[in-house]
Design a protein around this motif. Structure first.
Motif, mmCIF file in Angstrom:
data_model
loop_
_atom_site.group_PDB
_atom_site.id
_atom_site.type_symbol
_atom_site.label_atom_id
_atom_site.label_comp_id
_atom_site.label_asym_id
_atom_site.label_seq_id
_atom_site.Cartn_x
_atom_site.Cartn_y
_atom_site.Cartn_z
ATOM 1 N N TRP A 1 0.856 -1.211 0.181
ATOM 2 C CA TRP A 1 -0.037 -0.146 -0.206
ATOM 3 C C TRP A 1 0.887 1.171 -0.029
ATOM 4 O O TRP A 1 0.479 2.288 -0.670
ATOM 5 C CB TRP A 1 -0.950 -0.039 1.212
ATOM 6 N N GLU B 1 0.994 4.066 -2.870
ATOM 7 C CA GLU B 1 0.659 5.474 -2.507
ATOM 8 C C GLU B 1 1.791 6.757 -2.854
ATOM 9 O O GLU B 1 1.633 7.669 -3.369
ATOM 10 C CB GLU B 1 0.381 5.497 -0.923
ATOM 11 N N GLN C 1 1.659 6.879 -6.900
ATOM 12 C CA GLN C 1 0.252 7.025 -7.542
ATOM 13 C C GLN C 1 0.240 8.284 -8.388
ATOM 14 O O GLN C 1 0.146 9.325 -8.073
ATOM 15 C CB GLN C 1 -0.639 6.944 -6.476
ATOM 16 N N THR D 1 -6.325 0.606 1.301
ATOM 17 C CA THR D 1 -6.468 2.001 0.993
ATOM 18 C C THR D 1 -7.719 2.571 1.511
ATOM 19 O O THR D 1 -7.818 3.769 1.690
ATOM 20 C CB THR D 1 -6.815 1.776 -0.610
#
Length: 116
Positions: A21, A25, A28, A90
């Protein structure tokens, strides 16, 4: 670590999900609500890859024949699980707890109370 039924969960599963994750992130290209929605859509893509692998493993496309193995199907299913857990992470930093509670409810609803 044990779940509600005393079963051991894979060591580091949630640490790996958190790491994936964080990696996503950090890189992104599209953020905000649109980025969130795209992360959820990734799950549909992965499910489609399971379907493709099953069709390939069974040779159901006469034009292509057998193009995948059942090991490929297993790998695609693992990708679905990972993608779903990252999508849940998320949505909430408490993904581990949310998933644990939901799994316990589904298990209870499906299997009933187990006497030890």
């Amino acid at each position: 670590m044990s779940d509600a039924h005393g079963n051991d969960t894979p060591t580091g599963l949630w640490d790996s999900i958190d790491d994936l994750w964080k990696w996503l992130e950090a890189d992104q290209p599209i953020g905000g609500r649109e980025g969130l929605l795209l992360r959820m859509l990734k799950l549909s893509e992965e499910v489609g890859e399971v379907a493709e692998a099953v069709i390939g493993a069974t040779g159901q496309n006469p034009r292509k024949g057998v193009t995948h193995t059942w090991d490929d199907v297993q790998a695609e299913l693992c990708d679905v699980v990972i993608t779903a857990l990252v999508a849940l992470r998320t949505l909430t930093p408490e993904a581990r707890e949310v998933f644990g509670r939901h799994l316990a409810r589904v298990t209870q609803r499906s299997l009933g109370t187990r006497d030890a």
